[in-house]
Write an enzyme that holds these catalytic residues in place. Structure first.
Site, PDB file in Angstrom:
ATOM      1  N   PHE A  83     -18.008  -9.402  -8.140  1.00 53.17           N
ATOM      2  CA  PHE A  83     -17.739 -10.142  -6.887  1.00 53.17           C
ATOM      3  C   PHE A  83     -18.760 -11.235  -6.655  1.00 53.17           C
ATOM      4  CE2 PHE A  83     -14.244  -8.934  -4.100  1.00 53.17           C
ATOM      5  CZ  PHE A  83     -13.603  -8.095  -4.991  1.00 53.17           C
ATOM      6  N   LEU A  84     -19.222 -11.822  -7.748  1.00 54.85           N
ATOM      7  CA  LEU A  84     -20.117 -12.993  -7.653  1.00 54.85           C
ATOM      8  C   LEU A  84     -19.476 -14.180  -8.348  1.00 54.85           C
ATOM      9  CD1 LEU A  84     -23.757 -11.608  -8.272  1.00 54.85           C
ATOM     10  CD2 LEU A  84     -22.826 -12.553  -6.148  1.00 54.85           C
ATOM     11  N   THR A  88      -5.061  -0.489   7.052  1.00 53.96           N
ATOM     12  CA  THR A  88      -6.380  -0.855   7.564  1.00 53.96           C
ATOM     13  C   THR A  88      -6.265  -1.061   9.067  1.00 53.96           C
ATOM     14  OG1 THR A  88      -6.845  -1.939   5.502  1.00 53.96           O
ATOM     15  CG2 THR A  88      -8.210  -2.572   7.377  1.00 53.96           C
ATOM     16  N   VAL A 140       0.842  -1.211   0.000  1.00 55.87           N
ATOM     17  CA  VAL A 140       0.000   0.000   0.000  1.00 55.87           C
ATOM     18  C   VAL A 140       0.865   1.245   0.000  1.00 55.87           C
ATOM     19  CG1 VAL A 140      -1.646   1.335   1.319  1.00 55.87           C
ATOM     20  CG2 VAL A 140      -1.925  -1.136   1.115  1.00 55.87           C
ATOM     21  N   GLU A 185      -4.985  -5.755  -5.145  1.00 53.50           N
ATOM     22  CA  GLU A 185      -3.650  -6.078  -5.669  1.00 53.50           C
ATOM     23  C   GLU A 185      -3.742  -6.424  -7.146  1.00 53.50           C
ATOM     24  OE1 GLU A 185      -2.030  -7.851  -1.529  1.00 53.50           O
ATOM     25  OE2 GLU A 185      -1.077  -8.526  -3.382  1.00 53.50           O
ATOM     26  N   CYS A 224      -5.763  -9.154   2.929  1.00 47.10           N
ATOM     27  CA  CYS A 224      -6.774  -8.254   3.494  1.00 47.10           C
ATOM     28  C   CYS A 224      -8.034  -8.949   3.987  1.00 47.10           C
ATOM     29  CB  CYS A 224      -7.100  -7.174   2.463  1.00 47.10           C
ATOM     30  SG  CYS A 224      -5.712  -6.065   2.287  1.00 47.10           S
ATOM     31  N   GLU A 253      -7.558   2.803   2.308  1.00 43.07           N
ATOM     32  CA  GLU A 253      -7.316   2.509   0.894  1.00 43.07           C
ATOM     33  C   GLU A 253      -8.262   1.377   0.487  1.00 43.07           C
ATOM     34  OE1 GLU A 253      -5.569  -1.191   2.199  1.00 43.07           O
ATOM     35  OE2 GLU A 253      -6.098  -0.626   0.173  1.00 43.07           O
TER      36      GLU A 253
HETATM   37  C1  UDX Z   1      -0.440  -2.873   5.068  1.00 41.06           C
HETATM   38  C2  UDX Z   1      -1.360  -3.457   6.112  1.00 41.06           C
HETATM   39  O1  UDX Z   1      -0.841  -4.734   6.482  1.00 41.06           O
HETATM   40  C3  UDX Z   1      -2.742  -3.667   5.565  1.00 41.06           C
HETATM   41  O2  UDX Z   1      -3.620  -3.997   6.634  1.00 41.06           O
HETATM   42  C4  UDX Z   1      -3.243  -2.394   4.981  1.00 41.06           C
HETATM   43  O3  UDX Z   1      -4.480  -2.644   4.345  1.00 41.06           O
HETATM   44  C5  UDX Z   1      -2.247  -1.848   3.990  1.00 41.06           C
HETATM   45  O4  UDX Z   1      -0.945  -1.693   4.571  1.00 41.06           O
HETATM   46  P1  UDX Z   1       0.990  -3.940   3.242  1.00 41.06           P
HETATM   47  O5  UDX Z   1       1.363  -2.685   2.564  1.00 41.06           O
HETATM   48  O6  UDX Z   1       0.847  -5.180   2.455  1.00 41.06           O
HETATM   49  O7  UDX Z   1      -0.367  -3.818   4.011  1.00 41.06           O
HETATM   50  O8  UDX Z   1       2.031  -4.142   4.422  1.00 41.06           O
HETATM   51  P2  UDX Z   1       3.461  -4.784   4.219  1.00 41.06           P
HETATM   52  O9  UDX Z   1       3.569  -5.402   2.887  1.00 41.06           O
HETATM   53  O10 UDX Z   1       3.668  -5.570   5.464  1.00 41.06           O
HETATM   54  O11 UDX Z   1       4.415  -3.517   4.215  1.00 41.06           O
HETATM   55  C6  UDX Z   1       4.607  -2.770   5.356  1.00 41.06           C
HETATM   56  C7  UDX Z   1       5.941  -2.044   5.185  1.00 41.06           C
HETATM   57  O12 UDX Z   1       6.178  -1.224   6.319  1.00 41.06           O
HETATM   58  C8  UDX Z   1       7.129  -2.994   5.065  1.00 41.06           C
HETATM   59  O13 UDX Z   1       7.919  -2.601   3.975  1.00 41.06           O
HETATM   60  C9  UDX Z   1       7.909  -2.777   6.372  1.00 41.06           C
HETATM   61  O14 UDX Z   1       9.293  -2.899   6.193  1.00 41.06           O
HETATM   62  C10 UDX Z   1       7.532  -1.353   6.718  1.00 41.06           C
HETATM   63  N1  UDX Z   1       7.596  -1.033   8.146  1.00 41.06           N
HETATM   64  C11 UDX Z   1       6.982  -1.846   9.054  1.00 41.06           C
HETATM   65  C12 UDX Z   1       8.269   0.132   8.556  1.00 41.06           C
HETATM   66  O15 UDX Z   1       8.817   0.852   7.732  1.00 41.06           O
HETATM   67  N2  UDX Z   1       8.304   0.444   9.879  1.00 41.06           N
HETATM   68  C13 UDX Z   1       7.719  -0.346  10.825  1.00 41.06           C
HETATM   69  O16 UDX Z   1       7.788  -0.031  12.013  1.00 41.06           O
HETATM   70  C14 UDX Z   1       7.033  -1.523  10.401  1.00 41.06           C
HETATM   71  C1  UDX Z   2      -9.413  -6.576  -1.495  1.00 45.01           C
HETATM   72  C2  UDX Z   2     -10.484  -5.526  -1.751  1.00 45.01           C
HETATM   73  O1  UDX Z   2     -11.081  -5.775  -3.034  1.00 45.01           O
HETATM   74  C3  UDX Z   2      -9.839  -4.137  -1.768  1.00 45.01           C
HETATM   75  O2  UDX Z   2     -10.834  -3.159  -1.935  1.00 45.01           O
HETATM   76  C4  UDX Z   2      -9.134  -3.929  -0.420  1.00 45.01           C
HETATM   77  O3  UDX Z   2      -8.492  -2.672  -0.396  1.00 45.01           O
HETATM   78  C5  UDX Z   2      -8.106  -5.010  -0.196  1.00 45.01           C
HETATM   79  O4  UDX Z   2      -8.706  -6.309  -0.265  1.00 45.01           O
HETATM   80  P1  UDX Z   2      -7.544  -7.822  -2.833  1.00 45.01           P
HETATM   81  O5  UDX Z   2      -7.521  -8.663  -1.596  1.00 45.01           O
HETATM   82  O6  UDX Z   2      -6.285  -7.285  -3.375  1.00 45.01           O
HETATM   83  O7  UDX Z   2      -8.510  -6.537  -2.568  1.00 45.01           O
HETATM   84  O8  UDX Z   2      -8.194  -8.678  -4.019  1.00 45.01           O
HETATM   85  P2  UDX Z   2      -9.681  -8.956  -4.512  1.00 45.01           P
HETATM   86  O9  UDX Z   2      -9.698  -8.700  -5.952  1.00 45.01           O
HETATM   87  O10 UDX Z   2     -10.665  -8.278  -3.653  1.00 45.01           O
HETATM   88  O11 UDX Z   2      -9.813 -10.561  -4.269  1.00 45.01           O
HETATM   89  C6  UDX Z   2      -9.752 -11.024  -2.957  1.00 45.01           C
HETATM   90  C7  UDX Z   2      -9.933 -12.538  -2.988  1.00 45.01           C
HETATM   91  O12 UDX Z   2     -11.283 -12.858  -3.350  1.00 45.01           O
HETATM   92  C8  UDX Z   2      -9.043 -13.250  -3.990  1.00 45.01           C
HETATM   93  O13 UDX Z   2      -8.596 -14.458  -3.412  1.00 45.01           O
HETATM   94  C9  UDX Z   2      -9.974 -13.525  -5.169  1.00 45.01           C
HETATM   95  O14 UDX Z   2      -9.584 -14.690  -5.889  1.00 45.01           O
HETATM   96  C10 UDX Z   2     -11.302 -13.753  -4.448  1.00 45.01           C
HETATM   97  N1  UDX Z   2     -12.481 -13.431  -5.227  1.00 45.01           N
HETATM   98  C11 UDX Z   2     -12.681 -12.158  -5.667  1.00 45.01           C
HETATM   99  C12 UDX Z   2     -13.421 -14.439  -5.453  1.00 45.01           C
HETATM  100  O15 UDX Z   2     -13.229 -15.591  -5.049  1.00 45.01           O
HETATM  101  N2  UDX Z   2     -14.558 -14.128  -6.127  1.00 45.01           N
HETATM  102  C13 UDX Z   2     -14.807 -12.866  -6.591  1.00 45.01           C
HETATM  103  O16 UDX Z   2     -15.838 -12.643  -7.218  1.00 45.01           O
HETATM  104  C14 UDX Z   2     -13.837 -11.853  -6.364  1.00 45.01           C
END
Ligand code: UDX
Ligand code: UDX
Length: 470
Positions: free
Chosen positions: A268-269, A120, A11, A154, A279, A150
């Site tokens: 999403f169906l 989140t 993110v 992905e 997430c 956000e």
């Molecule tokens: C994060 C949250 O996990 C998710 O719930 C939210 O929806 C989006 O932000 P993500 O970006 O996937 O998701 O997190 P992650 O991939 O774990 O990256 C976090 C980054 O923060 C890592 O690069 C880590 O090195 C960095 N970090 C973590 C810091 O710079 N300082 C810290 O103290 C902890």
């Molecule tokens: C989700 C939310 O869509 C996004 O808004 C939030 O910020 C982060 O979490 P993401 O997890 O990246 O995004 O992927 P998404 O496209 O939502 O799919 C999530 C999971 O559901 C995947 O495993 C996908 O395969 C599954 N999926 C999605 C289904 O099984 N059926 C669907 O119709 C849609």
């Protein structure tokens, strides 16, 4: 505006690159030296459309990388916290990283600053961040805490960021809201979309996006409620798919029939092997636990999670009913990422299914166009990693489709038929029409639709798991 983004994960990195593309000066802070070096050397650590282009465009200019949080905060008007909020053993969100960043920020409140939750987080987190910063001697009129959740998926995160359905700003006073309005102005006034070098507009988006200002608590709840609703929609259609299997109906037809109701909508169906990712699973558990802390037993979410788990168990039963016995069988597997378009395997249903099938004594040959490297760190034995879908299918007793990569929906079926030892496909993502597969000589199983075989167009839908099929 000078912006700091703390955390360069899925993110933070996307947010930083997109803020730079909106014209802001961004410093991306991370405490992982390896990640910082990779970013500074021009590497792109995650698989996201348009992210390489944005990093190339802004690296070293509007976008810099640093491990010096204090300097970044001192220089910035807004600080976005995008560090990880992983689930604890009990399923709550682990906010220790958020807290440590908030504590560190306290020491650099040199002028009015807005601290923004991007990760989140459960409701009340903004209150806690404020308390932490006050306790560390920052003057109360020198900062505000806002929530700006956000909604990035992905694989399409850059497009989702620049063409959002809505921008949600949780701010408890206008001074704070004004800073966030300014940050997003290029989107809300439409000027970004007039630029020649704007990221291409996806077909479904409405521009300019609305900016919704709420209280910080409401914004925190919007995020959890959105994800919980989307996950519920997926579990709902997966439950309906199971009923379709029991009665010999076709869930794709049911989806068409209900999805054309504008109050339901077709998105999403898609029934399948269930949702995964970093997430949905985490956010549902966090929402469930924060609801309980607030005195509400959100039992509906338990059922959403139960159906999701059940979906994988049903799929293993389907593979068993296709092959009669599993021990020693060779299975070709297409897809290891938690969904198509990403390299992320966090909570991937495909990975969980492969581990379960290995437990059953199957031999697995797996192919994924992007997630192989990450999967190799988890599937350390019992899995051959193939370089193409056809290599994964070679001499297999059946081919399983576990991730909805577009390329898996347009395979060369005659070539696939010749590769397989037995022409059996168990499709966990309904990428093909059953009649088409029967026409190509496959025995084809999918989710919520009758199985088909080359000699009889439809095999009886509710084949008891203990009998094998012709
Ligand atoms: C994060 C949250 O996990 C998710 O719930 C939210 O929806 C989006 O932000 P993500 O970006 O996937 O998701 O997190 P992650 O991939 O774990 O990256 C976090 C980054 O923060 C890592 O690069 C880590 O090195 C960095 N970090 C973590 C810091 O710079 N300082 C810290 O103290 C902890
Ligand atoms: C989700 C939310 O869509 C996004 O808004 C939030 O910020 C982060 O979490 P993401 O997890 O990246 O995004 O992927 P998404 O496209 O939502 O799919 C999530 C999971 O559901 C995947 O495993 C996908 O395969 C599954 N999926 C999605 C289904 O099984 N059926 C669907 O119709 C849609």
């Amino acid at each position: 505006m000078q912006i700091a983004v703390v955390g360069s994960g899925y993110v933070g990195l996307v947010a930083g690159a997109c803020f730079a593309d909106l014209g802001h000066q961004v410093v991306l802070v991370d405490n992982d030296q390896q990640k910082l070096e990779a970013l500074q050397n021009g590497q792109v650590p995650i698989h996201e459309n348009f992210l390489p282009e944005l990093l190339e465009r802004h690296r070293g200019k509007r976008l810099t990388f640093s491990d010096d949080l204090l300097a970044a905060v001192t220089a910035s008007a807004a600080i976005f916290i995008a560090v990880g909020t992983p689930p604890t053993e009990q399923g709550e969100a682990d906010l220790s990283y958020v807290e440590s960043v908030a504590r560190a920020i306290s020491g650099a409140i040199t002028g009015y600053k807005v601290i923004v939750e991007k990760s989140t987080v459960p409701v009340y987190t903004s209150d806690w961040i404020r308390k932490i910063i006050l306790r560390n001697a920052a003057a109360p009129d020198k900062f505000d805490v806002a929530s700006n959740p956000e909604f990035l998926r992905e694989g399409t995160a850059v497009t989702d960021f620049l063409y959002p359905d809505r921008i949600v700003v949780g701010a408890d006073n206008e001074r704070c809201a004004a800073v966030l309005r300014e940050i997003y102005a290029p989107l809300t006034n439409g000027s970004y979309y007039l630029r020649q070098d704007a990221i291409p507009q996806p077909d479904r988006s409405q521009i300019p996006p609305p900016l919704i200002v709420t209280s910080a608590k409401s914004a925190e709840l919007i995020k959890h409620a959105s994800n919980a609703f989307l996950a519920m929609k997926i579990s709902f259609i997966n439950a309906v798919a199971s009923i379709c299997e029991a009665v010999g109906a076709n869930v794709q037809q049911v989806c068409q029939g209900i999805g054309t109701d504008s109050r339901i909508g077709p998105r999403f169906l898609n029934p399948g092997i269930g949702y995964g990712g970093s997430c949905f699973p985490k956010d549902l558990m966090a929402f469930r636990s924060v609801a309980r802390e607030c005195g509400y037993e959100f039992r509906l979410l338990d059922e959403v999670m139960r159906i999701n788990e059940e979906q994988r168990r049903r799929f293993v039963r389907k593979v068993r009913s296709a092959l009669w016995t599993l021990r020693g069988k060779r299975l070709g597997v297409l897809g290891l990422a938690f969904k198509g378009g990403t390299d992320d395997i966090r909570e991937s249903p495909a990975i969980l299914l492969v581990q379960e099938l290995l437990q059953e004594g199957c031999k697995i040959a797996a192919y994924d166009p992007a997630a192989r490297k990450r999967a190799e760190e988890v599937l350390t034995s019992g899995v051959e990693f193939a370089n193409s879908p056809y290599e994964a299918a070679r001499d297999a007793d059946a081919l399983l489709i576990l991730t909805e990569w577009e390329e898996f929906a347009t395979l060369d079926l005659p070539r696939l038929y010749n590769q397989l030892r037995d022409p059996i496909i168990v499709d966990g993502r309904n990428l093909y029409e059953p009649a088409l597969m029967a026409g190509h000589g496959f025995t084809y199983y999918s989710v919520g639709r009758p199985a088909t075989a080359p000699d009889s167009a439809l095999i009886s839908a509710s084949v008891p798991a203990k009998f094998n099929l012709p």
